[in-house]
Scaffold this motif. Structure first.
Motif, mmCIF file in Angstrom:
data_model
loop_
_atom_site.group_PDB
_atom_site.id
_atom_site.type_symbol
_atom_site.label_atom_id
_atom_site.label_comp_id
_atom_site.label_asym_id
_atom_site.label_seq_id
_atom_site.Cartn_x
_atom_site.Cartn_y
_atom_site.Cartn_z
ATOM 1 N N ARG A 60 0.833 -1.211 0.000
ATOM 2 C CA ARG A 60 0.000 0.000 0.000
ATOM 3 C C ARG A 60 0.866 1.259 0.000
ATOM 4 N N ILE A 61 2.005 1.198 0.681
ATOM 5 C CA ILE A 61 2.922 2.341 0.663
ATOM 6 C C ILE A 61 3.427 2.581 -0.749
ATOM 7 N N ILE A 62 3.833 1.519 -1.424
ATOM 8 C CA ILE A 62 4.341 1.654 -2.791
ATOM 9 C C ILE A 62 3.246 2.158 -3.724
ATOM 10 N N GLU A 63 2.025 1.698 -3.522
ATOM 11 C CA GLU A 63 0.914 2.193 -4.332
ATOM 12 C C GLU A 63 0.778 3.708 -4.213
ATOM 13 N N GLN A 64 0.889 4.207 -2.990
ATOM 14 C CA GLN A 64 0.789 5.651 -2.757
ATOM 15 C C GLN A 64 1.912 6.391 -3.475
ATOM 16 N N ILE A 65 3.123 5.864 -3.367
ATOM 17 C CA ILE A 65 4.272 6.523 -3.986
ATOM 18 C C ILE A 65 4.149 6.519 -5.502
ATOM 19 N N VAL A 66 3.827 5.370 -6.079
ATOM 20 C CA VAL A 66 3.745 5.248 -7.536
ATOM 21 C C VAL A 66 2.621 6.117 -8.089
ATOM 22 N N ALA A 67 1.488 6.158 -7.398
ATOM 23 C CA ALA A 67 0.373 6.978 -7.861
ATOM 24 C C ALA A 67 0.744 8.462 -7.865
ATOM 25 N N ALA A 68 1.407 8.906 -6.814
ATOM 26 C CA ALA A 68 1.811 10.310 -6.736
ATOM 27 C C ALA A 68 2.846 10.636 -7.809
ATOM 28 N N TYR A 69 3.803 9.721 -7.989
ATOM 29 C CA TYR A 69 4.813 9.926 -9.038
ATOM 30 C C TYR A 69 4.148 9.975 -10.404
ATOM 31 N N GLY A 70 3.204 9.061 -10.648
ATOM 32 C CA GLY A 70 2.508 9.027 -11.933
ATOM 33 C C GLY A 70 1.713 10.285 -12.209
ATOM 34 N N ALA A 71 1.282 10.974 -11.143
ATOM 35 C CA ALA A 71 0.530 12.219 -11.300
ATOM 36 C C ALA A 71 1.452 13.427 -11.458
ATOM 37 N N GLY A 72 2.744 13.173 -11.516
ATOM 38 C CA GLY A 72 3.698 14.266 -11.703
ATOM 39 C C GLY A 72 3.956 15.083 -10.457
ATOM 40 N N LEU A 73 3.754 14.478 -9.286
ATOM 41 C CA LEU A 73 3.926 15.201 -8.032
ATOM 42 C C LEU A 73 5.314 14.951 -7.434
ATOM 43 N N ASN A 74 5.797 15.924 -6.676
ATOM 44 C CA ASN A 74 7.045 15.754 -5.930
ATOM 45 C C ASN A 74 6.758 14.886 -4.707
ATOM 46 N N VAL A 75 7.507 13.779 -4.559
ATOM 47 C CA VAL A 75 7.239 12.820 -3.505
ATOM 48 C C VAL A 75 8.453 12.674 -2.590
ATOM 49 N N VAL A 76 8.205 12.780 -1.291
ATOM 50 C CA VAL A 76 9.239 12.512 -0.288
ATOM 51 C C VAL A 76 8.762 11.352 0.581
ATOM 52 N N ARG A 77 9.630 10.368 0.729
ATOM 53 C CA ARG A 77 9.379 9.279 1.680
ATOM 54 C C ARG A 77 10.322 9.491 2.853
ATOM 55 N N LEU A 78 9.779 9.950 3.982
ATOM 56 C CA LEU A 78 10.595 10.209 5.162
ATOM 57 C C LEU A 78 10.937 8.900 5.854
ATOM 58 N N CYS A 79 12.210 8.751 6.220
ATOM 59 C CA CYS A 79 12.686 7.575 6.947
ATOM 60 C C CYS A 79 13.188 8.013 8.318
ATOM 61 N N SER A 80 12.867 7.263 9.335
ATOM 62 C CA SER A 80 13.344 7.590 10.674
ATOM 63 C C SER A 80 14.871 7.558 10.705
ATOM 64 N N GLY A 81 15.475 8.532 11.366
ATOM 65 C CA GLY A 81 16.930 8.554 11.483
ATOM 66 C C GLY A 81 17.593 8.679 10.138
ATOM 67 N N ASP A 82 18.382 7.664 9.776
ATOM 68 C CA ASP A 82 19.088 7.649 8.494
ATOM 69 C C ASP A 82 18.603 6.455 7.677
ATOM 70 N N PRO A 83 18.376 6.637 6.377
ATOM 71 C CA PRO A 83 17.831 5.548 5.558
ATOM 72 C C PRO A 83 18.730 4.325 5.445
ATOM 73 N N SER A 84 19.993 4.436 5.821
ATOM 74 C CA SER A 84 20.909 3.306 5.657
ATOM 75 C C SER A 84 20.752 2.248 6.742
ATOM 76 N N VAL A 85 19.974 2.536 7.795
ATOM 77 C CA VAL A 85 19.848 1.601 8.914
ATOM 78 C C VAL A 85 18.368 1.367 9.237
ATOM 79 N N TYR A 86 17.909 0.120 9.123
ATOM 80 C CA TYR A 86 16.571 -0.301 9.539
ATOM 81 C C TYR A 86 15.462 0.599 8.991
ATOM 82 N N SER A 87 15.534 0.913 7.710
ATOM 83 C CA SER A 87 14.555 1.821 7.111
ATOM 84 C C SER A 87 13.653 1.145 6.093
#
Length: 250
Positions: A60-87
């Motif tokens: 469902r998260i990916i669906e939200q991201i892909v739909a927003a991208y497909g609509a030409g919108l700027n998309v940010v996926r916030l990750c807790s802390g740093d994305p390189s660890v447990y994100s």
């Protein structure tokens, strides 16, 4: 357009990179995990669509991201802390690759760094400890590789940073005590950088009782190792008076 995975840091609005703040200000859609990021979300525009993903599964998260991208919108996926660890960065980007959606990553302040800063600790002290191990406990979660048993890491004497382990603090302390000694210093930091942050200082012998008494059940990082005691007189060769500085780097 590109989907931006952005490290949200430990939660304080001013512990972000300049790039992260800019991407948030430009975002039409921002997906984030949980309410602790409320302060960080202040960087978003008032008309941005904010999506709390804590109750969504990965598809469902990916669906939200892909739909927003497909609509030409700027998309940010916030990750807790740093994305390189447990994100969950790997599985999210793997799905985006399969759908031809471009993405990039902006690093953030990791939880262990925020915790160490709060207590003024250097986790690598010359001639005492020169390695830091980032690991986690495993209960109702993804299985740990057998080679990554906590005792194996403890045997090295490195500074340990334990994520997702706070509810098992006492049990884990008992496992670590034979390697570090019961008097080894431990620091537990709950919600570093946030208004309700809490710091518990103790040893492997008593930290379990402290955590239980404080009622801490989530959003905490555990630091273990002799570097936290602020002792030792070793000094880094990098700044030593005896170091030959006649050869300049080109």
């Amino acid at each position: 357009m590109t989907v931006h995975f952005v490290g949200a840091g430990p939660g304080a609005a001013d512990l972000l990179t300049v790039r992260a703040a800019r991407l948030l200000a430009e975002a039409d859609v921002c997906l984030y995990a949980g309410t602790y990021l409320d302060a960080v979300l202040e960087h978003c525009r008032e008309d941005a669509r904010l999506v709390d993903t804590q109750d969504l599964d990965l598809d469902r998260i990916i669906e939200q991201i892909v739909a927003a991208y497909g609509a030409g919108l700027n998309v940010v996926r916030l990750c807790s802390g740093d994305p390189s660890v447990y994100s969950a960065l790997a599985e999210q980007t793997r799905r985006l690759d399969a759908q031809g959606v471009p993405w990039d990553v902006t690093p953030g302040v990791p939880a262990y760094a925020a915790a160490a800063a709060l207590v003024g600790a250097e986790l690598t002290v010359p001639e005492l400890v020169q390695s830091v191990v980032l690991t986690r406990a495993q209960a109702r979660s993804t299985a740990m590789p057998e080679s990554e048993a906590l005792e194996n890491f403890a045997a090295t004497g490195a500074t340990l940073v334990l994520h997702l382990a706070i509810t098992r603090t006492g049990e884990l302390a008992e496992k670590l005590a034979p390697h570090y000694g019961p008097a080894c210093p431990v620091v537990v930091v709950f919600r570093a950088s946030q208004p309700d942050e809490l710091v518990l200082r103790g040893t492997l012998a008593d930290i379990g009782d402290q955590v239980a008494s404080a009622g801490v059940r989530q959003a905490a990082v555990i630091l273990v190792g002799p570097a936290l005691a602020r002792h030792g007189d070793g000094e880094s060769f990098l700044y030593a008076v005896s170091r030959d500085r006649s050869l300049k780097r080109r």
